[in-house]
Design a protein around this motif. Structure first.
Motif, mmCIF file in Angstrom:
data_model
loop_
_atom_site.group_PDB
_atom_site.id
_atom_site.type_symbol
_atom_site.label_atom_id
_atom_site.label_comp_id
_atom_site.label_asym_id
_atom_site.label_seq_id
_atom_site.Cartn_x
_atom_site.Cartn_y
_atom_site.Cartn_z
ATOM 1 N N GLY A 1 6.857 -2.260 -9.269
ATOM 2 C CA GLY A 1 7.639 -3.389 -8.744
ATOM 3 C C GLY A 1 6.751 -4.595 -8.452
ATOM 4 O O GLY A 1 7.113 -5.741 -8.727
ATOM 5 N N GLU A 2 5.586 -4.328 -7.895
ATOM 6 C CA GLU A 2 4.663 -5.411 -7.566
ATOM 7 C C GLU A 2 4.138 -6.087 -8.837
ATOM 8 O O GLU A 2 3.950 -7.297 -8.879
ATOM 9 C CB GLU A 2 3.492 -4.889 -6.727
ATOM 10 C CG GLU A 2 3.916 -4.367 -5.367
ATOM 11 C CD GLU A 2 4.564 -5.436 -4.517
ATOM 12 O OE1 GLU A 2 5.811 -5.413 -4.405
ATOM 13 O OE2 GLU A 2 3.857 -6.284 -3.976
ATOM 14 N N ALA A 3 3.890 -5.277 -9.864
ATOM 15 C CA ALA A 3 3.416 -5.842 -11.130
ATOM 16 C C ALA A 3 4.486 -6.760 -11.716
ATOM 17 O O ALA A 3 4.185 -7.846 -12.231
ATOM 18 C CB ALA A 3 3.065 -4.721 -12.108
ATOM 19 N N ARG B 1 -0.574 -12.331 -4.190
ATOM 20 C CA ARG B 1 -0.322 -11.194 -3.295
ATOM 21 C C ARG B 1 0.265 -10.022 -4.074
ATOM 22 O O ARG B 1 -0.164 -8.892 -3.912
ATOM 23 C CB ARG B 1 0.703 -11.583 -2.218
ATOM 24 C CG ARG B 1 0.142 -12.300 -1.052
ATOM 25 C CD ARG B 1 1.234 -12.332 0.034
ATOM 26 N NE ARG B 1 0.994 -13.394 0.963
ATOM 27 C CZ ARG B 1 1.842 -14.383 1.234
ATOM 28 N NH1 ARG B 1 3.030 -14.424 0.660
ATOM 29 N NH2 ARG B 1 1.527 -15.312 2.094
ATOM 30 N N GLU B 2 1.255 -10.333 -4.906
ATOM 31 C CA GLU B 2 1.908 -9.273 -5.669
ATOM 32 C C GLU B 2 0.915 -8.568 -6.593
ATOM 33 O O GLU B 2 0.892 -7.349 -6.694
ATOM 34 C CB GLU B 2 3.077 -9.847 -6.488
ATOM 35 C CG GLU B 2 4.189 -10.428 -5.648
ATOM 36 C CD GLU B 2 5.014 -9.363 -4.954
ATOM 37 O OE1 GLU B 2 4.710 -9.058 -3.789
ATOM 38 O OE2 GLU B 2 5.942 -8.836 -5.576
ATOM 39 N N GLY B 3 0.073 -9.386 -7.260
ATOM 40 C CA GLY B 3 -0.923 -8.812 -8.165
ATOM 41 C C GLY B 3 -1.924 -7.952 -7.412
ATOM 42 O O GLY B 3 -2.285 -6.851 -7.852
ATOM 43 N N MET B 4 -2.335 -8.444 -6.247
ATOM 44 C CA MET B 4 -3.292 -7.694 -5.421
ATOM 45 C C MET B 4 -2.668 -6.375 -4.959
ATOM 46 O O MET B 4 -3.311 -5.323 -4.987
ATOM 47 C CB MET B 4 -3.679 -8.559 -4.224
ATOM 48 C CG MET B 4 -4.531 -7.865 -3.196
ATOM 49 S SD MET B 4 -4.835 -8.945 -1.771
ATOM 50 C CE MET B 4 -3.214 -9.054 -1.024
ATOM 51 N N HIS B 5 -1.391 -6.438 -4.563
ATOM 52 C CA HIS B 5 -0.717 -5.207 -4.123
ATOM 53 C C HIS B 5 -0.678 -4.185 -5.261
ATOM 54 O O HIS B 5 -0.905 -3.002 -5.039
ATOM 55 C CB HIS B 5 0.728 -5.493 -3.680
ATOM 56 C CG HIS B 5 0.816 -6.394 -2.495
ATOM 57 N ND1 HIS B 5 1.972 -7.053 -2.155
ATOM 58 C CD2 HIS B 5 -0.100 -6.749 -1.574
ATOM 59 C CE1 HIS B 5 1.756 -7.785 -1.067
ATOM 60 N NE2 HIS B 5 0.508 -7.612 -0.697
ATOM 61 N N ALA B 6 -0.357 -4.673 -6.452
ATOM 62 C CA ALA B 6 -0.272 -3.755 -7.604
ATOM 63 C C ALA B 6 -1.619 -3.071 -7.829
ATOM 64 O O ALA B 6 -1.684 -1.855 -8.048
ATOM 65 C CB ALA B 6 0.170 -4.507 -8.857
ATOM 66 N N ASP C 1 2.281 -8.687 4.252
ATOM 67 C CA ASP C 1 2.271 -9.710 3.188
ATOM 68 C C ASP C 1 3.683 -9.968 2.679
ATOM 69 O O ASP C 1 4.063 -11.111 2.406
ATOM 70 C CB ASP C 1 1.428 -9.227 1.989
ATOM 71 C CG ASP C 1 -0.069 -9.327 2.246
ATOM 72 O OD1 ASP C 1 -0.466 -9.974 3.226
ATOM 73 O OD2 ASP C 1 -0.832 -8.759 1.444
ATOM 74 N N GLU C 2 4.449 -8.897 2.526
ATOM 75 C CA GLU C 2 5.815 -9.046 2.006
ATOM 76 C C GLU C 2 6.663 -9.831 3.008
ATOM 77 O O GLU C 2 7.493 -10.648 2.623
ATOM 78 C CB GLU C 2 6.463 -7.680 1.744
ATOM 79 C CG GLU C 2 5.717 -6.798 0.761
ATOM 80 C CD GLU C 2 5.736 -7.304 -0.676
ATOM 81 O OE1 GLU C 2 6.085 -8.470 -0.915
ATOM 82 O OE2 GLU C 2 5.370 -6.520 -1.568
ATOM 83 N N ARG C 3 6.410 -9.582 4.285
ATOM 84 C CA ARG C 3 7.131 -10.319 5.320
ATOM 85 C C ARG C 3 6.823 -11.827 5.173
ATOM 86 O O ARG C 3 7.705 -12.675 5.264
ATOM 87 C CB ARG C 3 6.713 -9.825 6.704
ATOM 88 C CG ARG C 3 7.501 -10.471 7.849
ATOM 89 C CD ARG C 3 6.657 -10.499 9.109
ATOM 90 N NE ARG C 3 6.313 -9.157 9.554
ATOM 91 C CZ ARG C 3 6.975 -8.481 10.469
ATOM 92 N NH1 ARG C 3 8.004 -9.026 11.037
ATOM 93 N NH2 ARG C 3 6.585 -7.281 10.821
#
Ligand SMILES: [Fe+2]
Length: 186
Positions: free
Chosen positions: A51-53, A81-86, A167-169
């Motif tokens: 999902g993050e990717a 942020r999304e890329g880092m989370h993935a 981060d999502e918040r």
């Protein structure tokens, strides 16, 4: 001593050994293999990672099409942020013995990408749709925090999920702010 008597003694001895083993086991505090991931964890991390990717890819597509300056760099932050989370989720997944396999269904992936990349749909409209889907930052991250709460025996993953949730918040809060700016209540 007859063969039969010897066999009987052997059976009794095996039985005693087995009882001793069980007794020993019950006396020992339950030890959890630290390498054994909690039930459902690998699937959760893998799905979350996928999902993050998609989040990273679709934020990138939106940035390309974006015509509102104040939105662009906020979206860049979201994209990073999304890329880092993935990356972090994949790393943890591998540390726990899993491997990245989950894929977003092709139709969902394509729809999300087409929506983000659309030049017919205005930025204000895109922000509005996002903001409507995720109205409340705390509510948006609740499922992540609930899952993290179950991981008391795996503090490493627990705090990875909790920090990602923060981060999502921030992302949801940014979108709400952008929505108030671009779609002021009339
Ligand atoms: Fe995300």
């Amino acid at each position: 001593m007859s063969e039969e008597a010897l066999a009987r003694i052997e059976t009794v001895l095996t039985d005693i050994q087995e009882r001793l083993r069980r007794l020993e086991e019950s006396a020992r505090p339950a030890e959890r293999d630290p390498r054994k991931p909690a039930k459902g964890l690998l699937g959760f991390l893998d799905q979350f990672r996928a999902g993050e990717a998609l989040g990273e890819a679709s934020a990138g597509a939106w940035i390309e099409a974006c015509r509102v300056d104040c939105l662009k760099d906020g979206l860049r932050t979201v994209q990073m942020r999304e890329g880092m989370h993935a990356v972090l989720l994949e790393q943890r997944l591998k540390e726990l013995g899993g491997s990245p396999r989950a894929e977003i269904p092709a139709a969902d992936f394509e729809r999300a990408m087409a929506d983000a990349a659309s030049r017919e749909k205005s930025d204000a409209q895109k922000v509005k749709e996002f903001a409507t889907r995720f109205r409340d930052p705390d509510e948006a991250i609740r499922p992540i925090l609930e899952f993290a709460d179950r991981l008391d025996e795996d503090p490493e993953t627990q705090f990875l999920l909790r920090t990602i949730a923060q981060d999502e918040r921030a992302t949801v809060a940014f979108i709400q702010e952008a929505n108030a700016l671009l779609n002021p209540p009339s």
